[in-house]
Design a protein around this motif. Structure first.
Motif, PDB file in Angstrom:
ATOM      1  N   LYS A 143     -15.426  33.130  20.672  1.00  0.00           N
ATOM      2  CA  LYS A 143     -16.162  33.730  21.591  1.00  0.00           C
ATOM      3  C   LYS A 143     -17.666  34.010  21.426  1.00  0.00           C
ATOM      4  CE  LYS A 143     -11.811  36.561  23.010  1.00  0.00           C
ATOM      5  NZ  LYS A 143     -11.012  35.731  22.091  1.00  0.00           N
ATOM      6  N   LEU A 144     -17.900  33.777  20.253  1.00  0.00           N
ATOM      7  CA  LEU A 144     -19.229  33.884  19.884  1.00  0.00           C
ATOM      8  C   LEU A 144     -20.138  32.557  20.180  1.00  0.00           C
ATOM      9  CD1 LEU A 144     -18.884  36.094  16.453  1.00  0.00           C
ATOM     10  CD2 LEU A 144     -19.603  36.713  18.975  1.00  0.00           C
ATOM     11  N   THR A 145     -20.306  32.145  21.477  1.00  0.00           N
ATOM     12  CA  THR A 145     -21.066  30.942  21.635  1.00  0.00           C
ATOM     13  C   THR A 145     -22.219  31.150  22.442  1.00  0.00           C
ATOM     14  OG1 THR A 145     -19.668  30.638  23.513  1.00  0.00           O
ATOM     15  CG2 THR A 145     -18.817  29.640  21.433  1.00  0.00           C
ATOM     16  N   GLN A 146     -23.113  30.428  22.670  1.00  0.00           N
ATOM     17  CA  GLN A 146     -24.419  30.447  23.475  1.00  0.00           C
ATOM     18  C   GLN A 146     -23.883  30.774  25.007  1.00  0.00           C
ATOM     19  OE1 GLN A 146     -27.984  29.698  22.426  1.00  0.00           O
ATOM     20  NE2 GLN A 146     -27.998  31.131  23.893  1.00  0.00           N
ATOM     21  N   VAL A 152     -23.028  36.879  29.516  1.00  0.00           N
ATOM     22  CA  VAL A 152     -22.905  38.512  29.532  1.00  0.00           C
ATOM     23  C   VAL A 152     -24.147  38.988  29.519  1.00  0.00           C
ATOM     24  CG1 VAL A 152     -22.448  40.545  27.800  1.00  0.00           C
ATOM     25  CG2 VAL A 152     -20.753  38.203  27.882  1.00  0.00           C
ATOM     26  N   ARG A 153     -25.214  38.264  29.020  1.00  0.00           N
ATOM     27  CA  ARG A 153     -26.675  38.777  29.105  1.00  0.00           C
ATOM     28  C   ARG A 153     -27.182  38.915  30.734  1.00  0.00           C
ATOM     29  NH1 ARG A 153     -28.364  35.115  23.925  1.00  0.00           N
ATOM     30  NH2 ARG A 153     -28.166  36.509  22.397  1.00  0.00           N
ATOM     31  N   LYS A 154     -26.515  37.607  31.343  1.00  0.00           N
ATOM     32  CA  LYS A 154     -27.194  37.666  32.753  1.00  0.00           C
ATOM     33  C   LYS A 154     -26.491  38.671  33.566  1.00  0.00           C
ATOM     34  CE  LYS A 154     -28.539  32.979  32.748  1.00  0.00           C
ATOM     35  NZ  LYS A 154     -28.047  31.423  33.095  1.00  0.00           N
ATOM     36  N   SER A 155     -25.373  38.956  33.276  1.00  0.00           N
ATOM     37  CA  SER A 155     -24.715  40.082  34.162  1.00  0.00           C
ATOM     38  C   SER A 155     -25.146  41.418  34.113  1.00  0.00           C
ATOM     39  CB  SER A 155     -22.893  40.145  33.672  1.00  0.00           C
ATOM     40  OG  SER A 155     -23.116  40.740  32.563  1.00  0.00           O
ATOM     41  N   ILE A 156     -25.784  41.508  32.884  1.00  0.00           N
ATOM     42  CA  ILE A 156     -26.764  42.922  32.637  1.00  0.00           C
ATOM     43  C   ILE A 156     -28.209  42.765  33.233  1.00  0.00           C
ATOM     44  CG2 ILE A 156     -27.703  44.618  30.996  1.00  0.00           C
ATOM     45  CD1 ILE A 156     -25.334  43.577  28.859  1.00  0.00           C
TER      46      ILE A 156
END
Length: 213
Positions: A143-146, A152-156
């Motif tokens: 799950k630790l992929t770009q 996730v970042r864009k959802s924030i």
């Protein structure tokens, strides 16, 4: 089939109490023994008596009301006992699975955990996914992929900017499924947004969980 096996099959199908089963079983064995002494073969005896299921059904139909009531009480008691045992098992299982506060071991000192948290956040900021995967438990590696982290970042926020500071790391030991993990929470300030990281580690300080909001 010998007499004992034959009678056991009959007794197994009886719908009565254990004491009554023993009484009927002893009586059947005695009758069969008497017929054997008179020269009858076991095969002849079984043929004349019928199948174990047929004999058991006949005995069950001829039981007294008292015997039937005693059997029902016994069955109800067994069922209640099974339900209680199942509930106890489920309660223990739930207690085992639900996270509970736990003391942190010597290897999970505040300094060591804080350093691990800061290291994970730096790796995230640098998109060092090879380093994150090497640090993580097997279940988390994929799950630790770009791609995943970008979503996730864009959802924030679309634009975080550069990180400015990391706040105080709060931590709590938790015991779940027989294992102790440490759950941490920390605020990280970026140019355009503040992010709350919730990061967990196992007893070997391997990355076990990552959540941000």
């Amino acid at each position: 089939m010998d007499a004992e096996k034959y009678v056991k099959k009959i007794v197994r199908n009886l719908k009565c109490t254990g004491a009554k089963k023993k009484e009927i079983g002893d009586s059947l064995l005695s009758d069969i023994a008497a017929r054997r002494e008179q020269g009858e073969a076991m095969e002849q005896i079984m043929e004349s008596m019928g199948s174990p299921e047929e004999i058991a059904e006949a005995f069950s139909q001829n039981l007294s009301d008292a015997d039937r009531k005693a059997y029902k009480r016994r069955r109800i008691g067994m069922t209640i006992g099974q339900i209680v045992a199942a509930l106890v098992f489920l309660s223990v299982l739930a207690w085992w699975m639900i996270p509970k506060p736990a003391a942190l071991g010597d290897d999970l000192s505040q300094e060591a955990v804080t350093a691990s948290v800061e290291n994970v956040i730096v790796m995230l900021n640098q998109n060092d996914f090879d380093g994150l995967q090497e640090l993580a438990v097997d279940e988390l590696k994929s799950k630790l992929t770009q791609e995943t982290l970008d979503e996730v970042r864009k959802s924030i926020s679309e634009d975080w900017g550069e990180m400015q500071s990391i706040g105080k790391v709060y931590m709590q030991g938790v015991k779940q499924k027989g294992k102790v993990i440490v759950v941490t929470q920390v605020d990280a300030v970026y140019e355009n947004i503040s992010v709350v990281y919730t990061i967990s580690f196992d007893e070997d300080l391997r990355l076990g969980g990552l959540y941000m909001r």
